[in-house]
Design a protein around this motif. Structure first.
Motif, PDB file in Angstrom:
ATOM      1  N   GLY A  83      30.723  32.466  39.333  1.00 18.78           N
ATOM      2  CA  GLY A  83      32.086  31.478  38.133  1.00 18.78           C
ATOM      3  C   GLY A  83      32.693  32.261  37.205  1.00 18.78           C
ATOM      4  N   ALA A  84      31.469  33.091  36.436  1.00 20.62           N
ATOM      5  CA  ALA A  84      32.465  33.943  35.178  1.00 20.62           C
ATOM      6  C   ALA A  84      33.582  35.115  35.931  1.00 20.62           C
ATOM      7  N   ALA A  85      33.960  35.489  35.075  1.00 17.15           N
ATOM      8  CA  ALA A  85      34.980  36.614  35.422  1.00 17.15           C
ATOM      9  C   ALA A  85      34.808  37.745  35.189  1.00 17.15           C
ATOM     10  N   SER A  86      33.517  37.691  34.194  1.00 16.94           N
ATOM     11  CA  SER A  86      33.147  39.349  33.383  1.00 16.94           C
ATOM     12  C   SER A  86      31.953  40.281  34.206  1.00 16.94           C
ATOM     13  N   HIS A  87      31.826  39.423  35.400  1.00 12.36           N
ATOM     14  CA  HIS A  87      30.410  40.366  35.704  1.00 12.36           C
ATOM     15  C   HIS A  87      31.275  41.909  36.351  1.00 12.36           C
ATOM     16  N   GLU A  88      31.207  42.348  36.747  1.00 12.48           N
ATOM     17  CA  GLU A  88      31.961  43.543  37.780  1.00 12.48           C
ATOM     18  C   GLU A  88      31.539  43.130  39.526  1.00 12.48           C
ATOM     19  N   VAL A  89      32.937  44.100  39.708  1.00 19.21           N
ATOM     20  CA  VAL A  89      32.595  43.240  41.106  1.00 19.21           C
ATOM     21  C   VAL A  89      32.523  44.528  41.469  1.00 19.21           C
ATOM     22  N   SER A  90      32.374  44.637  43.309  1.00 22.86           N
ATOM     23  CA  SER A  90      31.888  45.841  43.876  1.00 22.86           C
ATOM     24  C   SER A  90      33.361  46.344  44.201  1.00 22.86           C
ATOM     25  N   LEU A  91      33.376  47.452  44.594  1.00 21.79           N
ATOM     26  CA  LEU A  91      34.823  48.327  44.840  1.00 21.79           C
ATOM     27  C   LEU A  91      35.027  48.064  44.943  1.00 21.79           C
ATOM     28  N   GLU A  92      34.970  47.427  46.460  1.00 22.80           N
ATOM     29  CA  GLU A  92      35.552  47.211  47.520  1.00 22.80           C
ATOM     30  C   GLU A  92      36.130  46.241  46.931  1.00 22.80           C
ATOM     31  N   ASP A  93      35.601  44.920  46.627  1.00 18.23           N
ATOM     32  CA  ASP A  93      36.445  43.871  46.497  1.00 18.23           C
ATOM     33  C   ASP A  93      37.185  43.580  45.227  1.00 18.23           C
ATOM     34  N   ALA A  94      36.981  44.968  44.266  1.00 20.04           N
ATOM     35  CA  ALA A  94      38.237  45.652  43.096  1.00 20.04           C
ATOM     36  C   ALA A  94      39.166  45.633  44.045  1.00 20.04           C
TER      37      ALA A  94
END
Length: 257
Positions: free
Chosen positions: A179-190
């Motif tokens: 639920g954290a907004a600070s983690h690094e998302v995958s490139l596809e999800d970005a």
């Protein structure tokens, strides 16, 4: 306000001279005050409905898999803390949350009340959905029933296919990052979070990033009906947009090196 007073005064002067000036200016002032009170009243009603529906749907989402876990209850309490709800507001939030958990809760009717408020405001919809995502991701598990209900909510609010893809990306991010907004998302999800194709140019991606940051600015959302308590959630949304943009920039810089 001053402009309306001046216009009213000028029209009054042209019609009735000095006396008309005073009467026209007074009428202009009265009209502005009346319009302002009406607008503030509508805004307060929108904010009230937004909060009520947020917590009611949150209760319904948490109950989607058949039970509300302690982690989900704690997530709701933490949200109320973050929103700095007063005792009266907190009691109302608990009441709405409990209403949403009931077996006879009519989700479609609740969404029908909310849709006229945020149906044409994608940024407001995203803040609303951000809360629901945090709630169902609180226990670290995403059940198929929760996913199904989330999609029901998304479609009930009139989200486009592009927005649904964004929500799916947010859902995966919430599951992986707790639920954290600070983690690094995958490139596809970005790319999904920004609502752009992986084939988009750097200039297109930058324009979309700036547009989303502008649309999701807490001050702009407040003018559209976002309650002041929800500012922190709106800030998390802008953080998510920023994280997605940074992830894409890093990937493209590495490819160019």
């Amino acid at each position: 306000m001053l402009a309306m007073v001046l216009i009213g005064g000028l029209l009054g002067f042209l019609i009735g001279g000095p006396v008309g000036l005073l009467i026209g200016g007074g009428l202009g002032y009265w009209l502005v005050r009346r319009v302002r009170r009406s607008m503030l009243g509508r805004l307060a009603a929108v904010q009230k409905q937004f909060l009520e529906s947020t917590f009611a749907v949150m209760g319904c989402m948490c109950k989607a898999d058949g039970q509300v876990t302690e982690a989900e209850l704690e997530a709701s309490r933490q949200l109320w803390d973050r929103l700095r709800l007063g005792e009266e507001q907190r009691a109302k939030a608990r009441e709405d949350f409990t209403r949403g958990k009931r077996d006879d809760f009519d989700l479609d009717a609740e969404l029908a009340k909310l849709k006229p408020i945020i149906g044409s405001q994608p940024a407001l919809r995203q803040v609303f959905l951000q809360v629901q995502l945090a709630a169902i991701a609180a226990d670290g598990e995403l059940h198929s029933a929760e996913h199904e209900m989330l999609m029901r909510v998304v479609r009930g609010l009139g989200c486009s296919e592009a927005e649904i893809a964004q929500v799916e990306a947010m859902l995966r991010g919430a599951a992986e990052g707790g639920g954290a907004a600070s983690h690094e998302v995958s490139l596809e999800d970005a790319y999904q979070v920004l609502g752009v194709s992986s084939d988009a140019s750097d200039a297109e991606i930058k324009r979309q990033y700036r547009r989303l940051m502008s649309e999701n600015h807490p001050d702009k959302l407040a003018a559209k009906g976002l309650p002041d308590n929800m500012r922190e959630v709106a800030k998390e949304r802008t953080s998510e947009i920023g994280n997605a943009y940074d992830r894409i920039r890093k990937a493209r810089s590495a490819d160019a090196a």
